[in-house]
Enzyme design. Structure first.
Site, PDB file in Angstrom:
ATOM      1  N   ASP A  82       0.871  -1.180   0.000  1.00 38.50           N
ATOM      2  CA  ASP A  82       0.000   0.000   0.000  1.00 38.50           C
ATOM      3  C   ASP A  82       0.907   1.229   0.000  1.00 38.50           C
ATOM      4  O   ASP A  82       1.808   1.342   0.828  1.00 38.50           O
ATOM      5  CB  ASP A  82      -0.882  -0.041   1.262  1.00 38.50           C
ATOM      6  CG  ASP A  82      -1.891   1.090   1.302  1.00 38.50           C
ATOM      7  OD1 ASP A  82      -3.091   0.801   1.350  1.00 38.50           O
ATOM      8  OD2 ASP A  82      -1.479   2.262   1.295  1.00 38.50           O
ATOM      9  N   ASP A  85      -3.873   2.559  -5.148  1.00 38.21           N
ATOM     10  CA  ASP A  85      -2.542   2.531  -4.516  1.00 38.21           C
ATOM     11  C   ASP A  85      -2.271   1.276  -3.701  1.00 38.21           C
ATOM     12  O   ASP A  85      -1.442   1.277  -2.818  1.00 38.21           O
ATOM     13  CB  ASP A  85      -2.338   3.800  -3.667  1.00 38.21           C
ATOM     14  CG  ASP A  85      -2.971   3.696  -2.293  1.00 38.21           C
ATOM     15  OD1 ASP A  85      -3.993   2.997  -2.161  1.00 38.21           O
ATOM     16  OD2 ASP A  85      -2.429   4.309  -1.364  1.00 38.21           O
ATOM     17  N   GLU A  86      -2.980   0.197  -4.021  1.00 37.62           N
ATOM     18  CA  GLU A  86      -2.870  -1.002  -3.210  1.00 37.62           C
ATOM     19  C   GLU A  86      -2.855  -2.231  -4.118  1.00 37.62           C
ATOM     20  O   GLU A  86      -3.582  -2.264  -5.104  1.00 37.62           O
ATOM     21  CB  GLU A  86      -4.130  -1.041  -2.335  1.00 37.62           C
ATOM     22  CG  GLU A  86      -4.008  -1.770  -1.057  1.00 37.62           C
ATOM     23  CD  GLU A  86      -5.337  -1.704  -0.292  1.00 37.62           C
ATOM     24  OE1 GLU A  86      -5.887  -0.597  -0.116  1.00 37.62           O
ATOM     25  OE2 GLU A  86      -5.813  -2.776   0.077  1.00 37.62           O
TER      26      GLU A  86
HETATM   27  P1  TTP Z   1      -5.398   5.339   1.389  1.00 35.81           P
HETATM   28  O1  TTP Z   1      -4.434   4.243   1.060  1.00 35.81           O
HETATM   29  O2  TTP Z   1      -6.524   5.016   2.314  1.00 35.81           O
HETATM   30  O3  TTP Z   1      -4.640   6.573   2.060  1.00 35.81           O
HETATM   31  P2  TTP Z   1      -3.223   7.222   1.755  1.00 35.81           P
HETATM   32  O4  TTP Z   1      -2.457   6.462   0.716  1.00 35.81           O
HETATM   33  O5  TTP Z   1      -3.417   8.674   1.460  1.00 35.81           O
HETATM   34  O6  TTP Z   1      -2.513   7.148   3.161  1.00 35.81           O
HETATM   35  P3  TTP Z   1      -1.855   5.899   3.910  1.00 35.81           P
HETATM   36  O7  TTP Z   1      -0.421   6.268   4.100  1.00 35.81           O
HETATM   37  O8  TTP Z   1      -2.590   5.818   5.209  1.00 35.81           O
HETATM   38  O9  TTP Z   1      -2.044   4.676   3.053  1.00 35.81           O
HETATM   39  O10 TTP Z   1      -6.018   5.919   0.063  1.00 35.81           O
HETATM   40  C1  TTP Z   1      -5.284   6.037  -1.138  1.00 35.81           C
HETATM   41  C2  TTP Z   1      -5.668   7.311  -1.849  1.00 35.81           C
HETATM   42  O11 TTP Z   1      -7.055   7.326  -2.103  1.00 35.81           O
HETATM   43  C3  TTP Z   1      -5.371   8.572  -1.038  1.00 35.81           C
HETATM   44  O12 TTP Z   1      -4.050   9.055  -1.228  1.00 35.81           O
HETATM   45  C4  TTP Z   1      -6.417   9.528  -1.531  1.00 35.81           C
HETATM   46  C5  TTP Z   1      -7.570   8.645  -1.962  1.00 35.81           C
HETATM   47  N1  TTP Z   1      -8.640   8.707  -0.946  1.00 35.81           N
HETATM   48  C6  TTP Z   1      -9.658   9.643  -1.118  1.00 35.81           C
HETATM   49  O13 TTP Z   1      -9.664  10.384  -2.104  1.00 35.81           O
HETATM   50  N2  TTP Z   1     -10.647   9.707  -0.162  1.00 35.81           N
HETATM   51  C7  TTP Z   1     -10.668   8.913   0.943  1.00 35.81           C
HETATM   52  O14 TTP Z   1     -11.574   9.025   1.784  1.00 35.81           O
HETATM   53  C8  TTP Z   1      -9.603   7.949   1.116  1.00 35.81           C
HETATM   54  C9  TTP Z   1      -9.580   7.046   2.338  1.00 35.81           C
HETATM   55  C10 TTP Z   1      -8.621   7.888   0.140  1.00 35.81           C
HETATM   56 CA    CA Z   2      -2.204   4.186   0.813  1.00 35.27          CA
END
Ligand code: TTP
Ligand code: CA
Length: 362
Positions: free
Chosen positions: A2, A102-103
């Site tokens: 991720d 992103d996963e």
């Molecule tokens: P996530 O993987 O949940 O968050 P992240 O990558 O920003 O942070 P982390 O380090 O905790 O993994 O989500 C991936 C992307 O999806 C994030 O960068 C932006 C988008 N996103 C939104 O637009 N709205 C949301 O509510 C969430 C949870 C994510």
């Molecule tokens: Ca992420």
């Protein structure tokens, strides 16, 4: 795997001078200059309590004393970075499954020969390669199944690497809060808290029967197994859809372009989000008109080049609707739909048009 604070990290890479400052990526609704919510933020901003879902007005207040940077979403940029990173990952595992932007899960059972030390080396190599090639940090979890791998990747975020060998499963799980289990949302969490179940260890003390009574058969069984780290969902390559469509019933039967068009636009918007989530482009756009007589008509047009931006799809759909109404003077619509076909994985290069399409300029 991720990616860490993904959208905000992409922004830091495009503009390194903002690194170290709180960075907030926003979805501006456009109603007032600051209405909308936070899409994500970097870890500096999270220290002030600003995270995905925070209202922009609140984020501004929380970050008042800082030199925080607020930016609009630039989805074409994140799509392009994501696509290049996913292409790196695909070369590793035996089976690759991308989930969202992103996963991704990689099944490395065979290439690691079931050896967790080899698995860990692969995890490090993947993290290093993504960092070297794209300057993006990621968090990796290595574990016997998808559920545990997901929890492991979250465990040491950001820039984490966590290995959960079969012997360590219960000790890894026990102290974690039930809310960390994927699929446990606010409601399920509250219900568990009401029964004094807070940790996964607490959860593992409940019988399958009582869990099923609380949450129904499916979720109850899932939770019972999850508390033990059991999950048999396979890592599966995503089937690429060949078409995507959206359809809606109109408030009243009509052939008035101005009343149908906003509904069509909403459908186009939802369809385009799906396309972008799947990182697909389409070759042609169709509209579907279901008449008051229930007769179904479709009209299609091929795009000049594959696209997935809102402006193009919306314009084609509108044009098709106009042409349909003109060519069918007696048609009264009951339902309207939009469909895209000729789907293909979008290419790494982001074209100028989609770069400047709505997300960026909003
Ligand atoms: P996530 O993987 O949940 O968050 P992240 O990558 O920003 O942070 P982390 O380090 O905790 O993994 O989500 C991936 C992307 O999806 C994030 O960068 C932006 C988008 N996103 C939104 O637009 N709205 C949301 O509510 C969430 C949870 C994510
Ligand atoms: Ca992420």
């Amino acid at each position: 795997m991720d990616l860490d604070y993904f959208y905000a990290q992409c922004e830091e890479n495009v503009n390194p001078s903002i690194r170290g400052k709180p960075v907030v990526v926003c979805v501006y609704s456009g109603r007032t200059p600051d209405s909308g919510v936070v899409s994500t933020s970097n870890y500096e901003a999270r220290r002030y309590g600003v995270k995905a879902g925070t209202i922009i007005v609140s984020a501004r207040k929380l970050l008042d004393s800082t030199d925080a940077i607020f930016l609009p979403m630039n989805r074409p940029l994140y799509d392009a970075v994501s696509e290049r990173i996913m292409a790196i990952l695909e070369d590793y595992g035996d089976i690759f499954e991308q989930v969202g932007i992103d996963e991704a899960y990689l099944d490395v059972s065979e290439s690691s020969k079931g050896n967790y030390d080899i698995g860990e080396m692969m995890g490090r190599k993947i993290k290093d390669t993504i960092l070297q090639q794209e300057q993006v940090t990621s968090s990796v979890g290595i574990a016997p199944n998808k559920l545990l791998a997901k929890l492991a990747s979250d465990h040491m975020k950001p820039n984490g690497l966590t290995v959960v060998t079969p012997e360590r499963i219960q000790s890894f799980l026990d102290n974690q809060e039930v809310g960390r289990i994927p699929g446990v949302g606010k409601k399920v969490e509250e219900k568990l808290h009401e029964s004094n179940v807070r940790s996964i260890h607490d959860l593992s003390q409940l019988s399958p029967i009582s869990l099923q009574e609380m949450f129904g058969r499916k979720l109850g069984t899932y939770l019972f197994l999850a508390a033990r780290g059991e999950n048999d969902e396979p890592v599966q390559r995503k089937e690429i859809p060949t078409q995507i469509s959206r359809i809606a019933t109109l408030k009243e039967n009509t052939r008035d372009f101005d009343s149908i068009q906003p509904i069509l636009s909403e459908l186009t918007q939802s369809l385009r989000e799906k396309l972008q989530n799947e990182q697909m482009k389409c070759k042609s756009v169709s509209i579907i008109a279901i008449l008051s007589s229930l007769a179904i008509h479709t009209r299609s047009k091929t795009l000049e080049s594959p696209a997935n931006d809102l402006r193009t799809i919306d314009e084609y759909a509108k044009q098709l609707l106009k042409e349909f109404l003109e060519s069918s003077p007696r048609a009264i619509l009951r339902r309207v739909g939009v469909k895209v076909t000729g789907l293909s994985k979008q290419s790494g290069q982001t074209d100028i048009q989609s770069f400047f399409s709505n997300d960026h300029s909003r």
